[in-house]
Design an enzyme around this catalytic site. Sequence first.
Site, PDB file in Angstrom:
ATOM      1  N   ASP A  56      14.124  69.138 -20.051  1.00 35.56           N
ATOM      2  CA  ASP A  56      14.422  68.689 -21.412  1.00 35.56           C
ATOM      3  C   ASP A  56      15.845  69.053 -21.819  1.00 35.56           C
ATOM      4  O   ASP A  56      16.501  68.316 -22.560  1.00 35.56           O
ATOM      5  CB  ASP A  56      13.446  69.324 -22.411  1.00 35.56           C
ATOM      6  CG  ASP A  56      12.020  68.823 -22.262  1.00 35.56           C
ATOM      7  OD1 ASP A  56      11.818  67.763 -21.627  1.00 35.56           O
ATOM      8  OD2 ASP A  56      11.106  69.495 -22.776  1.00 35.56           O
ATOM      9  N   THR A  59      20.777  67.875 -20.777  1.00 33.16           N
ATOM     10  CA  THR A  59      21.971  67.343 -21.436  1.00 33.16           C
ATOM     11  C   THR A  59      23.054  68.405 -21.597  1.00 33.16           C
ATOM     12  O   THR A  59      24.242  68.114 -21.483  1.00 33.16           O
ATOM     13  CB  THR A  59      21.598  66.769 -22.819  1.00 33.16           C
ATOM     14  OG1 THR A  59      20.659  65.707 -22.632  1.00 33.16           O
ATOM     15  CG2 THR A  59      22.820  66.242 -23.552  1.00 33.16           C
ATOM     16  N   GLU A 106      23.240  54.608  -1.938  1.00 33.57           N
ATOM     17  CA  GLU A 106      23.259  54.422  -3.382  1.00 33.57           C
ATOM     18  C   GLU A 106      22.667  55.632  -4.095  1.00 33.57           C
ATOM     19  O   GLU A 106      22.343  55.584  -5.276  1.00 33.57           O
ATOM     20  CB  GLU A 106      22.509  53.146  -3.755  1.00 33.57           C
ATOM     21  CG  GLU A 106      23.145  51.892  -3.146  1.00 33.57           C
ATOM     22  CD  GLU A 106      22.440  50.595  -3.484  1.00 33.57           C
ATOM     23  OE1 GLU A 106      21.380  50.639  -4.148  1.00 33.57           O
ATOM     24  OE2 GLU A 106      22.954  49.529  -3.097  1.00 33.57           O
ATOM     25  N   ARG A 156      17.768  55.436  -4.230  1.00 33.58           N
ATOM     26  CA  ARG A 156      18.717  55.904  -5.248  1.00 33.58           C
ATOM     27  C   ARG A 156      18.454  57.329  -5.715  1.00 33.58           C
ATOM     28  O   ARG A 156      19.034  57.764  -6.709  1.00 33.58           O
ATOM     29  CB  ARG A 156      18.738  54.924  -6.414  1.00 33.58           C
ATOM     30  CG  ARG A 156      19.164  53.531  -5.975  1.00 33.58           C
ATOM     31  CD  ARG A 156      19.472  52.576  -7.097  1.00 33.58           C
ATOM     32  NE  ARG A 156      19.887  51.305  -6.535  1.00 33.58           N
ATOM     33  CZ  ARG A 156      19.081  50.252  -6.365  1.00 33.58           C
ATOM     34  NH1 ARG A 156      17.818  50.311  -6.742  1.00 33.58           N
ATOM     35  NH2 ARG A 156      19.536  49.137  -5.826  1.00 33.58           N
ATOM     36  N   THR A 200      13.011  51.316  -4.373  1.00 33.02           N
ATOM     37  CA  THR A 200      14.335  51.866  -4.092  1.00 33.02           C
ATOM     38  C   THR A 200      14.836  52.755  -5.223  1.00 33.02           C
ATOM     39  O   THR A 200      15.795  53.491  -5.036  1.00 33.02           O
ATOM     40  CB  THR A 200      15.368  50.750  -3.850  1.00 33.02           C
ATOM     41  OG1 THR A 200      15.435  49.913  -5.011  1.00 33.02           O
ATOM     42  CG2 THR A 200      14.997  49.915  -2.634  1.00 33.02           C
ATOM     43  N   GLY A 213       8.918  52.259 -11.317  1.00 35.11           N
ATOM     44  CA  GLY A 213       8.745  50.816 -11.387  1.00 35.11           C
ATOM     45  C   GLY A 213       8.650  50.235  -9.990  1.00 35.11           C
ATOM     46  O   GLY A 213       8.305  50.929  -9.030  1.00 35.11           O
ATOM     47  N   GLU A 218      12.099  38.795  -6.065  1.00 29.88           N
ATOM     48  CA  GLU A 218      12.414  37.640  -5.212  1.00 29.88           C
ATOM     49  C   GLU A 218      11.231  37.189  -4.372  1.00 29.88           C
ATOM     50  O   GLU A 218      11.345  36.239  -3.594  1.00 29.88           O
ATOM     51  CB  GLU A 218      13.567  37.997  -4.261  1.00 29.88           C
ATOM     52  CG  GLU A 218      14.908  38.084  -4.932  1.00 29.88           C
ATOM     53  CD  GLU A 218      14.969  39.178  -5.974  1.00 29.88           C
ATOM     54  OE1 GLU A 218      15.356  38.864  -7.105  1.00 29.88           O
ATOM     55  OE2 GLU A 218      14.621  40.329  -5.688  1.00 29.88           O
ATOM     56  N   ASN A 305      14.494  39.779 -12.933  1.00 36.80           N
ATOM     57  CA  ASN A 305      14.386  38.329 -13.018  1.00 36.80           C
ATOM     58  C   ASN A 305      12.971  37.808 -12.805  1.00 36.80           C
ATOM     59  O   ASN A 305      12.141  38.465 -12.179  1.00 36.80           O
ATOM     60  CB  ASN A 305      15.303  37.678 -11.978  1.00 36.80           C
ATOM     61  CG  ASN A 305      15.007  38.171 -10.573  1.00 36.80           C
ATOM     62  OD1 ASN A 305      15.449  39.245 -10.199  1.00 36.80           O
ATOM     63  ND2 ASN A 305      14.267  37.396  -9.796  1.00 36.80           N
ATOM     64  N   ASP A 348      19.591  34.207 -12.459  1.00 34.65           N
ATOM     65  CA  ASP A 348      19.458  35.537 -11.890  1.00 34.65           C
ATOM     66  C   ASP A 348      20.337  36.566 -12.607  1.00 34.65           C
ATOM     67  O   ASP A 348      20.832  37.510 -12.016  1.00 34.65           O
ATOM     68  CB  ASP A 348      19.795  35.527 -10.391  1.00 34.65           C
ATOM     69  CG  ASP A 348      19.197  36.729  -9.673  1.00 34.65           C
ATOM     70  OD1 ASP A 348      17.982  36.936  -9.786  1.00 34.65           O
ATOM     71  OD2 ASP A 348      19.947  37.464  -9.017  1.00 34.65           O
TER      72      ASP A 348
END
Length: 577
Positions: A56, A59, A106, A156, A200, A213, A218, A305, A348
């Site tokens: 928490d 920051t 990435e 990532r 990813t 998620g 595609e 998309n 897209d």
Amino acid sequence: MRTMEFNARRAMTGAIAAACAALTGGAWAQAEISGQAAATGAPVPKTVSVSQSRLDGATKDGANFLHSNMDYAQTRYYPAAQINTSNVAKLRPAFQFQTEVLESMETAPIVIDGIMYITTSYNHVYALDAATGKEYWHYKHKLGAVTTYCCGPNNRGVAVMGDRLYMGTLDAKLVALDAKSGKVLWATQIGDPEAGYSETMAPVAVNGKVLIGTNGGEYGIRGFVKAFDAQTGKELWSFATIPEKGHEGVWAAKDATGRDMHRDVAAEKAQFAKNSDFYKTLGGGVWMAPAIDKESNTAFFVVGNPSPDLYGAERPGDNLYTDSMVAIDLNTGAYKWHSQYVAHDLWDLDAVSPVILTEAKDKAGKMRKVAIHGGKTGHVYVHDRATGELIRFSEAMVPQENMWVLPTKDGARMLPGANGGVEWSPMAVNPMLRMVYAANLHQPMTYHVEEAKYPGGKLWLGGAFKVIASEKQWGRLAAVNLDTGKLAWKFDTEQPLIGGVLATAGGLVFNGEGNGLFRAFDAKTGKMLWQYQCGAGVNAPAVSYTVGGKQYVAVAAGGNTQLDFKRGNSVIVFALP
């Protein structure tokens, strides 16, 4: 860059196999799995544990980098200033760590009390000494027989909570690892690779839950954000980004900026009356980590998309909640609000760069809590955090031409091209300067459409988007005033930018390029203050941390699959002499 034909969403050259890989065989089961590969090497020689209170408070944590985007608000603003505008020119490599995976990187490293965790393509995880680069353990995920993914075999980063790390995998699993040893604690299958699902993104760990998620827009998936019990891997709730009812929306004639999208709404309504049962293949992947507002108990994310990308006749209606920012209840996954940028997207230009929670003035000059997003359209969108109201959108950060021309068989030219604007690249804010920083692409393209029926979990574009070989491509690092939407400064680069931005309390902005340059800029003026040639594409977001009183800046240099930038296998860490 050589001529590129975009036969896949945000893909590299014309070879689909490289950017959107599909390995056939195997089976899928919605259940906990076992038999994962073990980590090699030695345990971390200290206790690793991150409490909820530390997560928490990230920051204001000037020692660590505990989230893939710095904090739950995803500000990417590091609050230490040992490295600053007056001395950044002296920045030098402290060490370079080379992985065994020579492929696009990435990852955003996580740093906890002097221990760094990095990921690579194909789901490797390394634990390192963050001050020396010494390797402790190395975990190689044993991929299943089926992996289906777009735009490279990327990862990532991990999420951390307690003494555990959490990683999504290309074969659509969520894996929990012991942070000290790399041992697999549990692994849960969360999607069907044969139907086009993959992972990813870096997950988010909060309040005993892990949120993640899915990719697959595609391939005709039905997108989601799911929450899993951090201790057991049991699914707690699931939010479908494509509602079973109501995905037709309001038949919006204009985009979020008020421009006519040239829709034939009467023809769409007639088609919808014949068939409205296509929600299970309508796409809506969620590419990047959600932002979390603990005060309102809300998770915010953007949705990708619709499927197929370019052939809209298969999916009449607004195609909710594609191309939208969405807010849901953190405890239950219940819908709160959404705001759609591009209804019935045929170009897209989906929403992928992660949401940032910050503050901005409204039109009356009143400061409000906001959720912002950098779009592939080239705008920064500023929403009221409680209601989703679009307070403003910024000036276009890159050229826009011929919007929203409809795709044709022979190709219709429009700017931005299908890569952006702002791709998945995370933005960063400097709350003191009231600015947000975004890495942009400029790639003129033509949009081509062709009839395409659902192919059953295979690549499903309904056409192609193609780079125009005669037109120059370039990138732009842009600073936008949060309170006005005006561009404060811009810095143009030879190649399109993809990877993400870091801002620091030292008045700096860090950004990398596909040609290997890693650069530091004055956050206020945009003046370039320092650069280093990393030897491979710097297409990952940098992080910063402090160990033993010394501040470091770390970034991955592994290149990028979708833009075909030079590959590498290194994380390079910089410090002052």
